[in-house]
Design a protein around this motif. Structure first.
Motif, PDB file in Angstrom:
ATOM      1  N   ASN A  45      32.502  -2.708 -41.530  1.00  0.00           N
ATOM      2  CA  ASN A  45      32.881  -2.664 -42.946  1.00  0.00           C
ATOM      3  C   ASN A  45      31.643  -2.787 -43.842  1.00  0.00           C
ATOM      4  N   CYS A  46      30.521  -2.176 -43.412  1.00  0.00           N
ATOM      5  CA  CYS A  46      29.275  -2.262 -44.186  1.00  0.00           C
ATOM      6  C   CYS A  46      29.375  -1.648 -45.592  1.00  0.00           C
ATOM      7  N   PRO A  47      30.173  -0.555 -45.836  1.00  0.00           N
ATOM      8  CA  PRO A  47      30.277  -0.056 -47.222  1.00  0.00           C
ATOM      9  C   PRO A  47      30.767  -1.121 -48.188  1.00  0.00           C
ATOM     10  N   VAL A  48      31.632  -2.050 -47.693  1.00  0.00           N
ATOM     11  CA  VAL A  48      32.106  -3.117 -48.581  1.00  0.00           C
ATOM     12  C   VAL A  48      30.954  -4.049 -48.922  1.00  0.00           C
ATOM     13  N   ILE A  49      30.054  -4.306 -47.946  1.00  0.00           N
ATOM     14  CA  ILE A  49      28.894  -5.159 -48.183  1.00  0.00           C
ATOM     15  C   ILE A  49      28.006  -4.539 -49.271  1.00  0.00           C
ATOM     16  N   VAL A  50      27.861  -3.180 -49.186  1.00  0.00           N
ATOM     17  CA  VAL A  50      27.026  -2.491 -50.184  1.00  0.00           C
ATOM     18  C   VAL A  50      27.649  -2.587 -51.558  1.00  0.00           C
ATOM     19  N   GLN A  51      29.019  -2.340 -51.655  1.00  0.00           N
ATOM     20  CA  GLN A  51      29.688  -2.408 -52.950  1.00  0.00           C
ATOM     21  C   GLN A  51      29.618  -3.813 -53.537  1.00  0.00           C
ATOM     22  N   ALA A  52      29.633  -4.841 -52.695  1.00  0.00           N
ATOM     23  CA  ALA A  52      29.557  -6.232 -53.178  1.00  0.00           C
ATOM     24  C   ALA A  52      28.121  -6.640 -53.497  1.00  0.00           C
ATOM     25  N   ARG A  53      27.159  -5.682 -53.313  1.00  0.00           N
ATOM     26  CA  ARG A  53      25.754  -5.946 -53.621  1.00  0.00           C
ATOM     27  C   ARG A  53      25.229  -7.182 -52.869  1.00  0.00           C
ATOM     28  N   LEU A  54      25.590  -7.223 -51.572  1.00  0.00           N
ATOM     29  CA  LEU A  54      25.140  -8.342 -50.727  1.00  0.00           C
ATOM     30  C   LEU A  54      23.916  -7.974 -49.899  1.00  0.00           C
ATOM     31  N   CYS A  55      23.400  -6.735 -50.103  1.00  0.00           N
ATOM     32  CA  CYS A  55      22.249  -6.300 -49.310  1.00  0.00           C
ATOM     33  C   CYS A  55      20.981  -7.047 -49.694  1.00  0.00           C
TER      34      CYS A  55
END
Length: 707
Positions: free
Chosen positions: A671-681
């Protein structure tokens, strides 16, 4: 003849018939000879000094006496020796002459042998006007036909040659003129030059009464008046058969040598010995020549002069033509019999000078030549056509050009009688816009422009209606130079910052890179060139002048309005300005402080939206926007200029994409796209388990939409 006729003189006869009495019935074409001889003294023909005597046409001398053989010299003096006048010669060659009537010459009173000629043919016209302002020839913007015109006591002959394309107009008159008269020219084109010449009498001392000959001192001589001068009433009527026994006195005395009468001498035929009797119908030709004025001292007798001097023919004048039959005149000089050499002509003044004879010369025909006419109009008003001209073989003889057989010109190259012509093309390519700017800032790029096919009237046509091989290029390569960073500078300003005294000149200096992605900087190689230098406008002087401020905005956004500005009088000394009274600037024209203007929002204009994001982050994408034509009321319109319409699409992100990610940089969480949308990178933990997704997100943020 069986009916009643009304008779009138019939003068259209030639030769010996001129002294017959011929009459024609009015309204009919035949004529009848009534008698073989008209009354003695009748003019041979209208306007001629010749008179009929005993059925023969004879010419009196210029003194009005038959057989005197007196002629007019160049000064108009009867029996003169050409020394009582001077020749006036000149030409009018001014080129800067306005269109219309222009006076070129004043002919004074007493002028004789007048000649005014155009040097070459031109569309200009000669004109004649009296000093009182009365037009005689070509007046009031009307062109008269060539002919004879009476003015100033003489007859002017107006000539306009039609056959000779090189010979211009001319005005000639024998004179003498009784009043001054002006010669004008109606100028329509450049002046080709006008030559003129005439004779003027020289001032003479008053003669004593003893020098004037008595016109009544005639003895046993027959004298008849010239044509147009009737006999004196006291003279008896003389029958033609009794002329040889009468001593007739002319109605007008013989004219002294200082005067003149306009006539042309003709020597009558001699009377044979068989005709010396007094039979009726013969004419006794014992006519006395009036004596000449006494010669200058020392006095001599004519017999003494004839013993010592004589008139010697020394040659001829120059031939009037080099070929085709010209003429020359015999030339006589006074010569001494003892010395056998020429002397001054005054030594022969008591001897009659031989009559100048005119003889033919250079009688061989001139070489034939090709005579070409003007080209005709082109057969087509546009496009390729043809035009023609007449080419004839001609030859000159006796000053007359005659058409001859073309074989006489066969040794000459014949000019073309036909040639191609093109007044204008029927259609052409029109370049609508200038070249666009180059597609790159450095290196090789391309530029474009718009071209269309239009008619000669400017109407759009299909491209196939214009010649394809003449179509201008619509695109071409452009070279903006190598892509390097260097100093760029403009020219120095053309004026000094101070009108007087010390000042500076400036120029722009920038460091530019050939790459569009790099901004302007200061890290160019080498020392930065100077952007200012000193200058001096000279010593300062106080100057007073009007100063105009900027115009205010137009009072109307659309349509006609007004705008104002401040106008004040200032005194300037160097860089110091002082407002002064308006009267100090009164000697200068004051600039207007009010003017009309037109609002800028009246016409429809193009409106556009912002550019959309680039469709790709690398390797080239496109951006789009909406473009609409709106009126001042912000409603849709079709009246905007199509050539000014903004572009709706443009390229973007042409840079190459980054290399592929390292094989160890992979997403370990589904579920990495969710990590990107949450700006957790931004956290190292999520950046490690979602390496691929976080890396791509970081690239997109850096590349962004192209501007």
């Amino acid at each position: 003849m069986g009916r009643f006729y009304q008779w009138e003189p019939f003068r259209d006869v030639r030769g010996a018939q001129r002294c017959e009495l011929n009459c024609r019935p009015i309204g009919y074409r035949f004529y009848v000879r009534h008698t073989e001889k008209v009354q003695d003294g009748t003019p041979c023909e209208a306007g001629s000094p010749d008179i009929c005597v005993a059925g023969q046409c004879l010419m009196p001398g210029c003194d009005g006496i038959l057989g005197s053989n007196h002629t007019l010299d160049s000064c108009g003096v009867c029996g003169g020796d050409h020394t009582s006048c001077k020749l006036v010669v000149g030409n009018f060659s001014d080129t800067d002459v306005p269109i219309g009537y222009h006076r070129i010459l004043e002919i004074p009173a007493g002028a004789t042998h007048i000649q005014v000629k155009e040097m070459t043919r031109s569309p200009n016209y000669l004109a004649l006007r009296s000093r009182s302002g009365k037009s005689i020839i070509n007046g009031n913007w009307a062109v008269n036909p060539p002919g004879r015109y009476e003015a100033a006591g003489t007859i002017f002959v107006y000539s306009r040659p039609e056959s000779d394309r090189h010979k211009g107009e001319s005005l000639t008159a024998e004179g003498p003129t009784t009043e001054p008269i002006d010669v004008y020219m109606i100028f329509q084109q450049d002046n080709p030059g006008v030559s003129y010449q005439f004779f003027m009498a020289l001032a003479r001392p008053e003669s004593s009464a003893a020098d004037i000959h008595n016109p009544r001192q005639e003895f046993g001589a027959l004298a008849l008046v010239s044509a147009g001068h009737p006999m004196e009433p006291s003279a008896p009527h003389v029958h033609p058969g009794l002329l040889q026994t009468q001593n007739l006195v002319p109605a007008q005395p013989p004219i002294p040598s200082g005067q003149s009468r306009r006539s042309h001498p003709v020597v009558p035929p001699p009377v044979s010995s068989s005709q010396s009797g007094r039979s009726p119908g013969t004419l006794q030709r014992n006519v006395r020549v009036p004596p000449l004025p006494p010669p200058p001292p020392p006095p001599q007798h004519s017999s003494d002069v004839a013993r010592d001097f004589y008139w010697q023919r020394v040659g001829n004048t120059e031939c009037s033509a080099t070929c085709g039959k010209g003429s020359w005149q015999s030339v006589y000089r006074c010569a001494s019999r003892a010395l056998q050499e020429e002397v001054g002509e005054e030594m022969c003044h008591l001897l009659p000078k031989p009559a100048v004879s005119e003889e033919p010369c250079n009688t061989e025909p001139c070489p034939a030549y090709w005579d070409v006419d003007k080209w005709s109009a082109c057969s087509k008003s546009c496009g390729l056509g043809s035009q023609h001209r007449q080419v004839l073989c001609r030859q000159v003889y006796a000053n007359r050009s005659t058409m001859v057989h073309p074989q006489r010109c066969e040794q000459l190259e014949k000019p073309n009688a036909t040639q191609a012509c093109q007044v204008q093309v029927c259609s052409h390519w029109e370049v609508q816009t200038n070249w666009s700017s180059c597609s790159v800032l450095c290196g090789l790029g391309h530029r474009t422009r718009h071209v269309r096919c239009v008619s000669n009237e400017g109407h759009p046509l299909r491209d196939s209606d214009c010649p394809g091989n003449h179509r201008p290029k619509t695109s071409e390569m452009c070279d903006m130079g190598p892509c390097v960073r260097a100093w760029f500078y403009s020219d120095w300003s053309s004026t000094c910052s101070a009108e007087c005294g010390p000042g500076i000149q400036r120029r722009a200096v920038v460091c530019l890179s050939s790459s569009a992605s790099e901004p302007t900087g200061e890290n160019c190689a080498g020392t930065k060139p100077a952007d200012m230098r000193a200058c001096n406008g000279g010593p300062c002087q106080p100057v007073t002048r009007w100063y105009s401020g900027p115009w205010n905005p137009c009072s109307a956004e659309c349509g006609t309005g007004t705008q104002r500005r401040d106008v004040v009088c200032i005194t300037k000394l160097g860089s110091d300005f002082n407002v002064t009274d308006a009267s100090e600037c009164s000697y200068r024209e004051k600039p207007p402080s009010l003017q009309t203007c037109t609002g800028s929002d009246c016409e429809a204009r193009w409106f556009s939206t912002a550019w959309s994001p680039c469709s790709r982050t690398c390797v080239g994408g496109t951006q789009t926007r909406e473009v609409q034509c709106l009126t001042q009321n912000k409603t849709l319109s079709r009246l905007c200029p199509p050539e000014l319409k903004p572009a709706k699409k443009r390229p973007c992100n042409n840079q190459p994409c980054n290399a592929d990610l390292d094989e160890n940089c992979r997403d370990k969480y589904h579920n990495c796209p969710v990590i990107v949308q949450a700006r957790l990178c931004v956290y190292s933990y999520y950046k490690a388990i979602c390496c691929a997704s976080c890396t791509h997100a970081l690239e997109r943020r850096h590349s962004g939409p192209s501007r």
